[in-house]
Scaffold this active site. Structure first.
Site, short mmCIF file in Angstrom:
data_model
loop_
_atom_site.label_atom_id
_atom_site.label_comp_id
_atom_site.label_asym_id
_atom_site.label_seq_id
_atom_site.Cartn_x
_atom_site.Cartn_y
_atom_site.Cartn_z
N GLN A 94 0.85 -1.20 0.00
CA GLN A 94 0.00 0.00 0.00
C GLN A 94 0.88 1.25 0.00
O GLN A 94 1.40 1.67 1.03
CB GLN A 94 -0.95 0.02 1.20
CG GLN A 94 -1.93 1.18 1.13
CD GLN A 94 -3.30 0.87 1.70
OE1 GLN A 94 -3.50 -0.17 2.30
NE2 GLN A 94 -4.23 1.78 1.53
N HIS A 126 7.67 -5.35 -3.21
CA HIS A 126 6.41 -5.08 -3.93
C HIS A 126 6.28 -3.56 -4.12
O HIS A 126 5.60 -2.87 -3.36
CB HIS A 126 5.26 -5.63 -3.09
CG HIS A 126 4.08 -6.06 -3.90
ND1 HIS A 126 4.10 -7.13 -4.75
CD2 HIS A 126 2.82 -5.56 -3.98
CE1 HIS A 126 2.91 -7.28 -5.32
NE2 HIS A 126 2.12 -6.33 -4.86
N ASP A 170 0.36 -11.45 -14.99
CA ASP A 170 -0.21 -10.11 -15.14
C ASP A 170 0.87 -9.18 -15.65
O ASP A 170 2.06 -9.53 -15.70
CB ASP A 170 -0.82 -9.60 -13.83
CG ASP A 170 0.15 -9.70 -12.66
OD1 ASP A 170 1.37 -9.47 -12.87
OD2 ASP A 170 -0.29 -10.00 -11.54
N LYS A 193 -4.87 -9.69 -16.95
CA LYS A 193 -5.64 -10.09 -15.76
C LYS A 193 -6.73 -9.07 -15.48
O LYS A 193 -6.47 -7.87 -15.44
CB LYS A 193 -4.73 -10.22 -14.54
CG LYS A 193 -5.48 -10.61 -13.27
CD LYS A 193 -4.54 -10.91 -12.11
CE LYS A 193 -3.92 -9.68 -11.52
NZ LYS A 193 -3.15 -9.97 -10.29
N ARG A 195 -9.36 -8.32 -12.48
CA ARG A 195 -9.70 -8.72 -11.12
C ARG A 195 -11.14 -8.35 -10.81
O ARG A 195 -11.55 -7.20 -10.98
CB ARG A 195 -8.76 -8.05 -10.11
CG ARG A 195 -9.00 -8.47 -8.67
CD ARG A 195 -7.95 -7.92 -7.72
NE ARG A 195 -6.65 -8.54 -7.90
CZ ARG A 195 -6.32 -9.73 -7.40
NH1 ARG A 195 -7.21 -10.42 -6.70
NH2 ARG A 195 -5.12 -10.22 -7.59
N ASP A 220 6.32 -15.39 -10.89
CA ASP A 220 5.70 -14.28 -10.17
C ASP A 220 6.56 -13.93 -8.96
O ASP A 220 7.41 -14.73 -8.53
CB ASP A 220 4.28 -14.64 -9.74
CG ASP A 220 3.37 -13.41 -9.64
OD1 ASP A 220 3.88 -12.28 -9.77
OD2 ASP A 220 2.16 -13.59 -9.42
N GLY A 226 -3.01 -17.13 -3.99
CA GLY A 226 -2.86 -18.13 -5.05
C GLY A 226 -3.91 -18.04 -6.15
O GLY A 226 -3.86 -18.80 -7.12
N THR A 228 -4.57 -15.81 -8.57
CA THR A 228 -4.06 -15.49 -9.90
C THR A 228 -3.30 -16.65 -10.50
O THR A 228 -3.47 -16.99 -11.69
CB THR A 228 -3.16 -14.24 -9.84
OG1 THR A 228 -3.93 -13.13 -9.37
CG2 THR A 228 -2.59 -13.92 -11.21
#
Length: 306
Positions: A94, A126, A170, A193, A195, A220, A226, A228
């Site tokens: 975030q 990330h 993705d 992808k 969502r 990935d 899990g 995706t």
């Protein structure tokens, strides 16, 4: 002469020992005691001038408190430089407040760790909308290493079918997929992808014919729910892939989920040892050691007296 050693939080000691062995350093495990009310007591080994703290920050909340207490003890006992090795770095997802009142966890975590240690080394953090990890940790050194060299080396050593197509589930995975494919001289493609919710995604490919009659390798950075990965595996099988394997940097999913992955058509799933997990098959010790060797020759400034 400056002294240096490595200390590790409990739970990641196997990977920490592999790293320490690569660097030729002693490795001690930090002792943690939990009181009945949930509070923690933390005790470290004797401090060295430079102390490397190894802490993979999955399931992070208690670990962050432990890390904070360990840093306090080490500084008070003479450590002049603290280097945090966090192969998995928590709370990076975030980077903005998407709804009114939300905390920006990346910003809060960056401020906390920047006042606790002098350098941070992590792997495949990330950081989708943050181009440079140094902006997360103001005033200190920070590096975000790639796991792809270690993954590619492991795949090449184990042998891989040259007809394999490397697949990204993705668009965010495209840099890793391109890197792996280039190193192994394989074709690659990335899925689109859509969502629909935390556990509902749709996967499609621009060239469905690319996978017919060929093995697929899904790549990935993080797998937690899990969803995706399983959706991608089902789509690949429907497109005629002869086998679907997966390789990931950070395995955050419950080990029992391997049954669901197999049911979705994933033949094997391998992860790095960034997070202790039954799927660990790829060591990051060499990559981390290469980044940390500069610490072995760092000359700390002499202490000044008032």
């Amino acid at each position: 002469m400056s002294t240096i050693a490595l200390q590790t939080l409990p739970g990641g000691s196997d990977a920490a020992k592999r790293l320490a062995a690569r660097l030729g350093l002693a490795c001690s495990e930090i002792a943690v005691h939990r009181f009945p009310d949930g509070e923690l007591r933390v005790a470290v080994a004797p401090a060295t001038d430079t102390t490397i703290l190894y802490a993979s920050l999955d399931q992070p909340n208690d670990k962050l408190i432990t890390l904070l207490f360990a840093a306090e003890a080490l500084r008070r006992n003479g450590a002049k430089r603290l280097v945090l090795v966090a192969p998995y770095l928590c709370y990076m997802r975030q980077d903005a407040a998407f709804h009114p009142g939300e905390a920006i966890s990346q910003r809060a975590m960056g401020s906390l760790l920047a006042t606790t240690v002098d350098r941070i080394v992590t792997v495949d953090a990330h950081l989708h909308r943050t181009p440079d990890i140094r902006s997360v940790f103001p005033g200190i050194e920070a590096e975000n290493l790639s796991a792809m060299p270690a993954i590619a080396n492991a795949l090449a050593t184990g042998g891989i079918d040259p007809a394999t197509v490397v697949i990204g589930p993705d668009m965010e995975s495209e840099p890793w997929v391109r890197d792996i494919a280039s190193r192994l001289r394989l074709q690659h493609t990335v899925a689109r992808k859509t969502r629909h919710g935390d556990r509902s995604v749709a996967i499609s490919f621009a060239d469905p014919g690319l996978l017919a009659g060929r093995p697929a390798l899904l790549v990935d950075d993080i797998v937690s729910s899990g969803t995706t990965l399983m959706a991608a595996a089902k789509a690949l099988t429907a497109m005629g892939a002869t086998a679907v394997d997966a390789v990931i940097t950070h395995a955050l999913f419950p080990p029992a989920m391997t049954v669901a992955f197999a049911s979705a058509g994933i033949r094997s799933i391998r992860s790095t040892d960034s997070v202790p997990h039954p799927t660990n098959a790829i060591s990051l010790a060499e990559s981390l050691a290469a980044a940390l060797r500069s610490e072995l020759t760092t000359t700390l400034p002499p202490e000044t007296t008032p």
